[in-house]
Design a protein around this motif. Structure first.
Motif, PDB file in Angstrom:
ATOM      1  N   PHE A 172      21.157  -8.432  10.714  1.00 37.25           N
ATOM      2  CA  PHE A 172      20.273  -8.478  11.743  1.00 37.25           C
ATOM      3  C   PHE A 172      19.787  -7.295  11.975  1.00 37.25           C
ATOM      4  O   PHE A 172      20.275  -5.584  12.226  1.00 37.25           O
ATOM      5  CB  PHE A 172      20.483  -9.644  13.227  1.00 37.25           C
ATOM      6  CG  PHE A 172      21.249 -10.704  12.868  1.00 37.25           C
ATOM      7  CD1 PHE A 172      20.456 -11.637  13.136  1.00 37.25           C
ATOM      8  CD2 PHE A 172      22.736 -10.671  12.079  1.00 37.25           C
ATOM      9  CE1 PHE A 172      20.628 -13.016  12.159  1.00 37.25           C
ATOM     10  CE2 PHE A 172      23.768 -12.153  12.680  1.00 37.25           C
ATOM     11  CZ  PHE A 172      23.071 -13.828  12.618  1.00 37.25           C
ATOM     12  N   LYS A 173      18.433  -7.163  12.671  1.00 39.83           N
ATOM     13  CA  LYS A 173      17.774  -5.823  12.648  1.00 39.83           C
ATOM     14  C   LYS A 173      16.094  -6.246  13.557  1.00 39.83           C
ATOM     15  O   LYS A 173      15.624  -7.106  14.050  1.00 39.83           O
ATOM     16  CB  LYS A 173      16.617  -5.324  11.346  1.00 39.83           C
ATOM     17  CG  LYS A 173      15.888  -3.967  11.836  1.00 39.83           C
ATOM     18  CD  LYS A 173      14.866  -4.091   9.888  1.00 39.83           C
ATOM     19  CE  LYS A 173      15.702  -2.987   9.179  1.00 39.83           C
ATOM     20  NZ  LYS A 173      15.340  -2.923   8.437  1.00 39.83           N
ATOM     21  N   LEU A 174      16.192  -5.363  14.831  1.00 40.07           N
ATOM     22  CA  LEU A 174      15.315  -4.728  16.098  1.00 40.07           C
ATOM     23  C   LEU A 174      14.658  -3.371  15.771  1.00 40.07           C
ATOM     24  O   LEU A 174      15.166  -3.148  15.284  1.00 40.07           O
ATOM     25  CB  LEU A 174      15.921  -4.903  17.070  1.00 40.07           C
ATOM     26  CG  LEU A 174      16.814  -6.926  17.955  1.00 40.07           C
ATOM     27  CD1 LEU A 174      17.125  -6.659  18.811  1.00 40.07           C
ATOM     28  CD2 LEU A 174      14.959  -7.715  17.432  1.00 40.07           C
ATOM     29  N   GLY A 175      13.563  -3.877  15.656  1.00 34.45           N
ATOM     30  CA  GLY A 175      12.678  -2.452  15.583  1.00 34.45           C
ATOM     31  C   GLY A 175      11.894  -2.362  16.584  1.00 34.45           C
ATOM     32  O   GLY A 175      10.617  -3.416  16.794  1.00 34.45           O
ATOM     33  N   VAL A 176      11.588  -0.872  16.424  1.00 40.45           N
ATOM     34  CA  VAL A 176       9.641  -0.818  17.244  1.00 40.45           C
ATOM     35  C   VAL A 176       9.016   0.315  16.461  1.00 40.45           C
ATOM     36  O   VAL A 176       9.545   1.833  16.315  1.00 40.45           O
ATOM     37  CB  VAL A 176      10.050  -0.917  18.599  1.00 40.45           C
ATOM     38  CG1 VAL A 176      11.222   1.088  19.389  1.00 40.45           C
ATOM     39  CG2 VAL A 176       8.610  -0.315  19.491  1.00 40.45           C
ATOM     40  N   ASN A 177       7.990   0.312  16.772  1.00 39.73           N
ATOM     41  CA  ASN A 177       6.385   1.825  16.066  1.00 39.73           C
ATOM     42  C   ASN A 177       5.916   1.642  17.118  1.00 39.73           C
ATOM     43  O   ASN A 177       5.115   0.758  17.128  1.00 39.73           O
ATOM     44  CB  ASN A 177       6.549   1.343  14.590  1.00 39.73           C
ATOM     45  CG  ASN A 177       5.573   2.799  14.364  1.00 39.73           C
ATOM     46  OD1 ASN A 177       4.701   2.983  15.597  1.00 39.73           O
ATOM     47  ND2 ASN A 177       4.871   1.817  13.310  1.00 39.73           N
ATOM     48  N   GLN A 178       6.232   2.653  17.804  1.00 38.86           N
ATOM     49  CA  GLN A 178       4.757   2.717  18.758  1.00 38.86           C
ATOM     50  C   GLN A 178       4.152   4.383  18.348  1.00 38.86           C
ATOM     51  O   GLN A 178       4.951   5.834  18.158  1.00 38.86           O
ATOM     52  CB  GLN A 178       5.176   3.146  20.490  1.00 38.86           C
ATOM     53  CG  GLN A 178       6.201   2.040  20.526  1.00 38.86           C
ATOM     54  CD  GLN A 178       4.425   1.207  22.070  1.00 38.86           C
ATOM     55  OE1 GLN A 178       3.499   1.313  21.696  1.00 38.86           O
ATOM     56  NE2 GLN A 178       5.232  -0.100  22.618  1.00 38.86           N
ATOM     57  N   THR A 179       3.180   4.391  18.085  1.00 40.89           N
ATOM     58  CA  THR A 179       1.966   5.154  17.792  1.00 40.89           C
ATOM     59  C   THR A 179       0.629   5.506  18.439  1.00 40.89           C
ATOM     60  O   THR A 179       0.272   4.919  18.306  1.00 40.89           O
ATOM     61  CB  THR A 179       1.427   5.761  16.277  1.00 40.89           C
ATOM     62  OG1 THR A 179       2.191   4.775  15.499  1.00 40.89           O
ATOM     63  CG2 THR A 179       0.714   6.235  15.672  1.00 40.89           C
ATOM     64  N   SER A 180       0.476   6.497  19.165  1.00 40.14           N
ATOM     65  CA  SER A 180      -0.789   6.909  19.435  1.00 40.14           C
ATOM     66  C   SER A 180      -1.131   8.307  19.857  1.00 40.14           C
ATOM     67  O   SER A 180      -1.137   9.288  19.108  1.00 40.14           O
ATOM     68  CB  SER A 180      -0.474   7.148  21.344  1.00 40.14           C
ATOM     69  OG  SER A 180      -1.179   8.215  22.096  1.00 40.14           O
ATOM     70  N   GLN A 181      -2.953   7.953  19.417  1.00 39.75           N
ATOM     71  CA  GLN A 181      -3.334   9.045  18.546  1.00 39.75           C
ATOM     72  C   GLN A 181      -4.359   9.362  18.936  1.00 39.75           C
ATOM     73  O   GLN A 181      -5.606   8.167  19.800  1.00 39.75           O
ATOM     74  CB  GLN A 181      -4.003   8.547  16.814  1.00 39.75           C
ATOM     75  CG  GLN A 181      -2.824   8.883  16.444  1.00 39.75           C
ATOM     76  CD  GLN A 181      -3.581   8.000  14.541  1.00 39.75           C
ATOM     77  OE1 GLN A 181      -3.581   6.791  13.920  1.00 39.75           O
ATOM     78  NE2 GLN A 181      -2.933   9.228  13.578  1.00 39.75           N
ATOM     79  N   ASP A 182      -4.731  10.704  18.751  1.00 37.78           N
ATOM     80  CA  ASP A 182      -6.014  10.957  19.551  1.00 37.78           C
ATOM     81  C   ASP A 182      -7.378  12.078  18.605  1.00 37.78           C
ATOM     82  O   ASP A 182      -6.316  12.834  17.657  1.00 37.78           O
ATOM     83  CB  ASP A 182      -6.802  12.341  20.743  1.00 37.78           C
ATOM     84  CG  ASP A 182      -5.356  11.239  21.636  1.00 37.78           C
ATOM     85  OD1 ASP A 182      -6.132  10.078  22.186  1.00 37.78           O
ATOM     86  OD2 ASP A 182      -4.396  11.962  21.949  1.00 37.78           O
ATOM     87  N   LEU A 183      -8.479  11.425  18.564  1.00 37.59           N
ATOM     88  CA  LEU A 183      -9.587  12.462  17.562  1.00 37.59           C
ATOM     89  C   LEU A 183     -10.885  12.662  18.571  1.00 37.59           C
ATOM     90  O   LEU A 183     -11.151  11.669  18.830  1.00 37.59           O
ATOM     91  CB  LEU A 183     -10.184  11.332  16.335  1.00 37.59           C
ATOM     92  CG  LEU A 183     -10.582  11.870  15.641  1.00 37.59           C
ATOM     93  CD1 LEU A 183     -10.166  11.423  13.994  1.00 37.59           C
ATOM     94  CD2 LEU A 183     -11.839  11.113  15.266  1.00 37.59           C
ATOM     95  N   SER A 184     -11.512  13.986  17.919  1.00 39.14           N
ATOM     96  CA  SER A 184     -12.287  14.138  18.989  1.00 39.14           C
ATOM     97  C   SER A 184     -12.983  15.036  16.686  1.00 39.14           C
ATOM     98  O   SER A 184     -12.949  15.971  16.612  1.00 39.14           O
ATOM     99  CB  SER A 184     -12.839  15.128  19.287  1.00 39.14           C
ATOM    100  OG  SER A 184     -11.383  15.966  19.140  1.00 39.14           O
ATOM    101  N   SER A 185     -14.411  14.866  17.203  1.00 41.43           N
ATOM    102  CA  SER A 185     -15.216  15.712  16.400  1.00 41.43           C
ATOM    103  C   SER A 185     -16.287  15.709  16.563  1.00 41.43           C
ATOM    104  O   SER A 185     -17.325  15.275  17.494  1.00 41.43           O
ATOM    105  CB  SER A 185     -15.338  14.928  14.808  1.00 41.43           C
ATOM    106  OG  SER A 185     -16.480  13.336  14.734  1.00 41.43           O
ATOM    107  N   SER A 186     -17.221  17.250  15.932  1.00 46.33           N
ATOM    108  CA  SER A 186     -18.793  17.165  16.451  1.00 46.33           C
ATOM    109  C   SER A 186     -19.467  18.057  15.392  1.00 46.33           C
ATOM    110  O   SER A 186     -18.396  18.552  14.295  1.00 46.33           O
ATOM    111  CB  SER A 186     -18.904  17.729  17.659  1.00 46.33           C
ATOM    112  OG  SER A 186     -17.920  19.575  17.448  1.00 46.33           O
ATOM    113  N   ILE A 187     -20.607  17.625  15.362  1.00 45.36           N
ATOM    114  CA  ILE A 187     -21.061  18.636  13.812  1.00 45.36           C
ATOM    115  C   ILE A 187     -22.533  19.427  14.600  1.00 45.36           C
ATOM    116  O   ILE A 187     -23.104  19.023  15.762  1.00 45.36           O
ATOM    117  CB  ILE A 187     -22.329  17.299  13.361  1.00 45.36           C
ATOM    118  CG1 ILE A 187     -21.357  16.339  12.403  1.00 45.36           C
ATOM    119  CG2 ILE A 187     -22.870  17.835  12.135  1.00 45.36           C
ATOM    120  CD1 ILE A 187     -21.501  15.402  11.642  1.00 45.36           C
ATOM    121  N   LEU A 188     -22.289  20.744  14.446  1.00 42.05           N
ATOM    122  CA  LEU A 188     -23.439  21.835  14.221  1.00 42.05           C
ATOM    123  C   LEU A 188     -24.378  22.014  13.112  1.00 42.05           C
ATOM    124  O   LEU A 188     -23.864  22.268  12.371  1.00 42.05           O
ATOM    125  CB  LEU A 188     -22.119  22.682  15.026  1.00 42.05           C
ATOM    126  CG  LEU A 188     -21.765  22.591  16.769  1.00 42.05           C
ATOM    127  CD1 LEU A 188     -20.365  21.900  16.200  1.00 42.05           C
ATOM    128  CD2 LEU A 188     -21.140  23.605  17.023  1.00 42.05           C
TER     129      LEU A 188
END
Length: 897
Positions: free
Chosen positions: A522-538
């Motif tokens: 028997f298996k119990l599991g969790v995956n919590q992922t948080s990401q932030d992305l910022s980009s700009s063109i000059l």
């Protein structure tokens, strides 16, 4: 053609020499039985040369207890037969052909129960359960330099040019030295650096598991090698040092230093050179920097955190003009007591490589004209990898592990390119830079309170920062319809991007051993992922100022979260030789991304089945089936819908409403290694069908294109296969192998449905022979066929490559090594053809018993300037000519510690 003729002449001469030295041979057959008359499988049978006091021939009995020896007619030998738990059998005999009347040998039980160590020392091959032990002195020729040379001599072993090892057709996952991991179990660093003279035995560990409480309950299919050192190499420093120099300021310095005792193992590898010897390549860096185990992937769920580092070109001797590499690597294991162990490594590398190529590029569903792209790239990278591990095991029932892993890099990739299309020339100067950093921590606990119950808890936490930037300078205005540039030629774009990732995973397992043939998990599991992305063109203007584009379509500010909660149920049952392990994984997913004031996402529940089935015909003969349905989710980079500049003619815009893909994966693998006649047969078939697969919509404007990911309605699929056969004779070894792959992918190009089909085949034949341990000759022939088909375009390429290698020991202490390959590369679609060849040679001298060795090395003696390659992607077909490192010479001095 003269060179090819020379190769065949050389092969003929080797065969003639072999024939001249060979004596009349006879086949000596026999069978080994116990005192009850039952056949003994895996007994070792040796014929000792009574004059030279060496092993003249040996064999291992099959299931019927039969053995086969090839000996010189009428010569006197000492026959030795060994099997653990039985009194060894010895007698002298004169070799005669026993084809009609096999010799019968009876072994009696050893009531004194002699120690296994004493018996093993006499056995060339010992099989005990899932462990096969090879006594290397029986198989080696005496001129081996490194571990890879030793492994190539062992039956059933293959070692490729990158140091990856296969046994009985199966890839080795981990390498140990005296039971301790060598640089995280990496096979390349061990095979390329560990001295051959230090190796006593090689153990093949099937179904390897380094966690004691999990023995017998998990479904490990890992294959590991354990290199056992000679006793006189312990409690002392050993290794070798090399210094080399040559014309045009060529240099090389290399050091291998090793120390092993009961408590402490230390391995150091240092290297600096500008001749293309990659002690630690970029591909090694990525393999090591993969970090700690992804827990969710074991339950059918795949969340891919993409890395811009994979865009850095790989550089090897035969794909680069100049290579400058430096490496320092330290690995240690310290066991102060039987309860606790400390281990880790630190690897620092620095590269400065120059690559060059000319490519002809045909864009799918575009005009018939091709683009000619000339490229010169410089890659500079400084990277560090660090790991510390602590294992605490107070008894056989409990084990605690803590690991911390970190990587950091400073990477700069600059390109000078010229694009010629429709008589329009565009000079391109671009630079990519980044300084990524990541740190991961893992805590694991395994507990088996009794022989029926096992518990495990695993947790990981990862923090990753990426800051790729891209600076583009072109004489032709880029992306005029999308990016409102105001400057004049040359036009200069700058893109800045930052991605931050935090990921936490945990999994709890409970194993219940119902009886000897039934387990449940028997298996119990969790995956919590948080990401932030910022980009700009000059835009960089001529006066030195910059103009930042405020259009939301040219900027990104994205928050992205992924959650996966799952429950798994697995059942393992054994029916005789058949082991079945079906499983079900119930997942609850939640995805949310916020950008431009809008929140997108979804929640869903999925049931993912899996099945593993293995049938063991006998030891070293098995059929293995794996089937599973997996759900694949993309990360923030595919969800960010603002424009990202990926190249001088390529833009990317993400899709915030992407769904997951469904993958059906089927693998069937067959292994059969017959120690009776040393015939090794292996093969496998893999099939993958992908529903709702993420592919790209591609919109072209001339050469420029925008890629946007979507879940495509049509299924994509891939089928691949491989097969190999290897047979050892008295002085010869013959091998045949083949691999093929057919993939079908669907996308849309300029609103037109397009199906891409790629069919690639490769076949290889080889023969090697050894004469009196003084001459070794290897001849091979490789051929590859690559067929690419799209809606309105198709191309076919083929390459034929005969190869030859020669090792000769002559006079007293001299050795000559040379290798040659000849390539005939054809584009069968338009009939073009090109040829190129490569020749390397080395002359070395080592006085018998001396620690000093002197070498003269010549690489690329024919001064070949380039090699040919082809590739196929979702939107273009390319043929390349890579410029490679020119001819050079080195004089080196080696010293054995």
């Amino acid at each position: 053609m003269k060179r090819i003729g020379f190769i065949f002449l050389l092969a003929f001469l080797c065969g003639a020499i072999q024939q001249a030295h060979a004596q009349q041979k006879v086949v000596y057959l026999g069978e080994v039985r116990d005192s009850l008359g039952l056949p003994l499988e895996f007994a070792n049978v040796m014929a000792m040369d009574t004059t030279k006091k060496t092993i003249a021939s040996f064999g291992v009995t099959n299931k019927q207890g039969q053995f086969r020896l090839l000996l010189e007619d009428q010569k006197v030998y000492q026959l030795k037969v060994s099997f653990i738990g039985f009194v060894p059998f010895e007698r002298y005999f004169t070799a005669k052909d026993t084809q009609d009347l096999p010799v019968s040998i009876q072994l009696n039980n050893d009531e004194r129960n002699l120690g296994a160590v004493e018996v093993v020392s006499e056995m060339p091959i010992l099989i005990q359960g899932d462990t096969i032990t090879y006594k290397t002195d029986v198989f080696t020729q005496g001129n081996e330099r490194k571990l890879e040379d030793v492994l190539k001599d062992l039956p059933g072993f293959e070692v490729d040019e990158d140091g990856q090892v296969k046994v009985q057709g199966k890839k080795v996952d981990k390498l140990l030295v005296d039971g301790k991991e060598f640089f995280e179990g990496d096979t390349k660093l061990a095979t390329k650096n560990l001295p051959a003279k230090a190796v006593d035995k090689v153990q093949v560990l099937q179904n390897f598991n380094d966690v004691g409480p999990l023995s017998g309950v998990n479904n490990s299919e890992q294959l590991a090698l354990n290199i056992q050192l000679k006793e006189d190499m312990k409690n002392m420093v050993f290794g070798d040092l090399e210094l080399a120099g040559g014309p045009e300021e060529r240099y090389k310095a290399h050091a291998n230093v090793f120390y092993y005792d009961k408590k402490t193992n230390i391995n150091f590898i240092g290297d600096a050179n500008n001749v293309g010897d990659l002690a630690f390549s970029m591909s090694d860096y990525f393999r090591f920097s993969g970090g700690l185990a992804n827990l969710g992937s074991r339950s059918g769920s795949n969340f891919r955190v993409s890395s811009d580092q994979l865009g850095i070109p790989m550089a090897e001797r035969n794909s680069a003009k100049e290579l400058n590499n430096q490496l320092g690597a330290l690995n240690f294991n310290f066991t102060p007591s039987s309860k606790i162990r400390f281990s880790g490594f630190a690897i620092g590398s620095k590269v400065d490589n120059t690559l060059g190529s000319i490519s002809e590029r045909q864009y799918i569903l575009q005009s018939g004209e091709k683009e000619t792209l000339t490229t010169e790239s410089n890659v500079q990278s400084t990277s560090g990898l660090f790991k510390l591990g602590i294992t605490y095991s107070p008894n056989a029932s409990l084990q605690l592990d803590y690991n911390v892993f970190s990587r950091l890099s400073d990477i700069e990739n600059s390109d000078l390119q010229n694009s010629l299309f429709n008589n329009t020339s565009n000079d391109i100067n671009s630079m990519s830079t980044q300084q990524p950093f990541s740190i991961e921590q893992q805590l694991r606990a395994f507990y088996a309170p009794d022989d029926k119950n096992v518990f495990s808890v695993e947790t990981t936490y990862k923090n990753q920062e990426q800051d790729p930037s891209y600076d583009l300078l072109t004489t032709q205005r880029p992306f005029a319809a999308i990016i409102p540039m105001t400057g004049n030629s040359p036009y200069n774009l700058l893109q800045l991007k930052n991605i931050s990732t935090e990921q936490a995973e945990a999994a709890i397992n409970y194993y219940r051993i119902l009886n000897n043939t039934n387990h449940i998990n028997f298996k119990l599991g969790v995956n919590q992922t948080s990401q932030d992305l910022s980009s700009s063109i000059l835009e960089k203007l001529d006066n030195g100022s910059t103009n930042e584009f405020n259009d939301p379509d040219l900027n990104n500010l994205v928050d992205y979260t992924f959650s996966d909660y799952y429950f798994g149920l697995y059942y393992k049952v054994k029916f005789g030789k058949l082991v079945l392990n079906p499983g079900l994984n119930l997942h609850r997913y939640s995805i949310e991304n916020q950008q431009n004031g809008i929140t997108e996402g979804f929640d869903k529940t999925l049931l993912l089945p899996s099945l593993n089935a293995k049938y063991n015909f006998r030891n070293s003969h098995s059929l293995n089936l794996n089937y599973g349905v997996s759900a694949s989710f993309t990360d923030i980079q595919n969800a960010a819908q603002g424009i990202i500049v990926r190249g001088y003619n390529s833009l990317f815009a993400g899709n915030p409403v992407l769904d997951n893909s469904w993958y059906h994966n089927l693998n069937l693998n067959y292994f059969n290694f017959n120690m009776y006649n040393f015939l090794n047969v292996s093969g496998g078939v893999s099939y993958q069908k992908r529903y709702d697969d993420i592919t790209n919509i591609i919109d072209f404007s001339g050469l420029e294109r925008i890629n946007t990911p979507v879940n495509i309605d049509l299924a994509n699929e891939n089928m691949s296969g491989n097969a190999s056969i290897d047979k050892r004779f008295d002085h010869y070894r013959v091998s045949l192998s083949g691999n093929w792959s057919r993939s079908t992918t669907n996308n849309r190009i300029s609103d037109i449905e397009n199906e891409n089909v790629s069919f690639q085949q490769g076949y290889k034949a080889g023969i090697s022979t050894t004469v009196l341990k003084a001459l070794e000759f290897n001849f091979g022939y490789e051929v590859s066929f690559n067929n690419y088909t799209a809606r309105s375009t198709s191309s076919k390429f083929e390459n034929h490559k005969p190869t030859a290698r020669l090792h000769v020991n002559f006079l007293k202490g001299f050795r000559f090594d040379t290798d040659y390959e000849y390539n005939t590369y054809k584009n069968t679609t338009n009939g073009t053809k090109s040829t190129y060849d490569l020749l390397n040679a080395k002359l070395s001298y080592r006085k018998e018993g001396s620690k000093w060795e002197f070498k003269t090395t010549a690489m690329n003696l024919l001064n070949t300037t380039g090699i040919r390659r082809d590739s196929f992607s979702e939107s273009l077909i390319s043929t390349y000519e890579y410029f490679i490192q020119k001819r050079y010479f080195l004089f080196s001095v080696n010293y054995d510690l």
